[in-house]
Design an enzyme around this catalytic site. Structure first.
Site, PDB file in Angstrom:
ATOM      1  N   CYS A  34     168.031 101.338 -51.809  1.00 22.35           N
ATOM      2  CA  CYS A  34     168.692 101.090 -50.522  1.00 22.35           C
ATOM      3  C   CYS A  34     168.774 102.363 -49.683  1.00 22.35           C
ATOM      4  O   CYS A  34     169.146 102.318 -48.518  1.00 22.35           O
ATOM      5  CB  CYS A  34     170.079 100.476 -50.726  1.00 22.35           C
ATOM      6  SG  CYS A  34     171.185 101.472 -51.705  1.00 22.35           S
ATOM      7  N   ASP A  36     170.788 104.910 -49.886  1.00 21.27           N
ATOM      8  CA  ASP A  36     172.098 105.537 -49.714  1.00 21.27           C
ATOM      9  C   ASP A  36     172.268 106.693 -50.691  1.00 21.27           C
ATOM     10  O   ASP A  36     171.950 106.568 -51.869  1.00 21.27           O
ATOM     11  CB  ASP A  36     173.229 104.527 -49.968  1.00 21.27           C
ATOM     12  CG  ASP A  36     173.232 103.388 -48.964  1.00 21.27           C
ATOM     13  OD1 ASP A  36     172.951 103.642 -47.780  1.00 21.27           O
ATOM     14  OD2 ASP A  36     173.520 102.250 -49.366  1.00 21.27           O
ATOM     15  N   CYS A 103     177.634  99.381 -51.708  1.00 22.17           N
ATOM     16  CA  CYS A 103     178.081 100.628 -51.083  1.00 22.17           C
ATOM     17  C   CYS A 103     179.436 101.063 -51.644  1.00 22.17           C
ATOM     18  O   CYS A 103     179.669 102.253 -51.871  1.00 22.17           O
ATOM     19  CB  CYS A 103     178.179 100.460 -49.571  1.00 22.17           C
ATOM     20  SG  CYS A 103     176.569 100.144 -48.798  1.00 22.17           S
TER      21      CYS A 103
END
Length: 143
Positions: A34, A36, A103
């Site tokens: 992703c 992140d 997240c």
């Protein structure tokens, strides 16, 4: 995708952004899938988190999760900070879209790594990240 007002607030005005020089504990997590990357810095005094800062490269949910997580652990004991769950972070943000729950998991993992970094610097055994040994992030992503 609909974000809550609280998510948007923490994304636009993130709290505790930055670096703590000579931090007592640093935790970094990232997920190539992703994109992140999250780094958490802890300043610990008398077993309490006296200060906490983060640097996050990622989507709005990752930044908002980092911001909220640091707010929730500031002033807490190390044991209290360790118990902060990704669900608590998501709830404090009044919810994250299901596709963005990972997240909040990254924020939890970065805090765990920072606490274990501090513990190892003190000559203490690291605490168990997850009893099952599975990667929480992958569990949320269903991988």
């Amino acid at each position: 995708m609909i974000y809550t007002e609280k998510v948007m607030d923490h994304f636009r005005n993130p709290r505790n952004v930055g670096v703590i020089e000579n931090a007592d504990g640093v935790g970094e997590v990232g997920n190539a899938k992703c994109g992140d990357i999250m780094r958490v810095y802890l300043k610990i005094e008398d077993n309490k988190i006296a200060d906490v800062k983060f640097e996050t490269f990622g989507c709005g949910s990752a930044i908002a999760s980092s911001s909220m997580a640091t707010e929730l652990i500031k002033g807490a004991t190390i044991e209290e900070a360790w118990k902060l769950s990704n669900q608590a972070v998501a709830e404090a943000l009044n919810g994250l879209p299901p596709v963005k729950m990972h997240c909040s998991v990254l924020a939890e993992e970065a805090i765990h790594k920072a606490i274990n970094d501090f513990r190892s610097k003190q000559g203490l055994e690291p605490w168990d990240m997850d009893e099952s040994g599975e990667d929480l992030h992958d569990k949320v992503h269903g991988e």
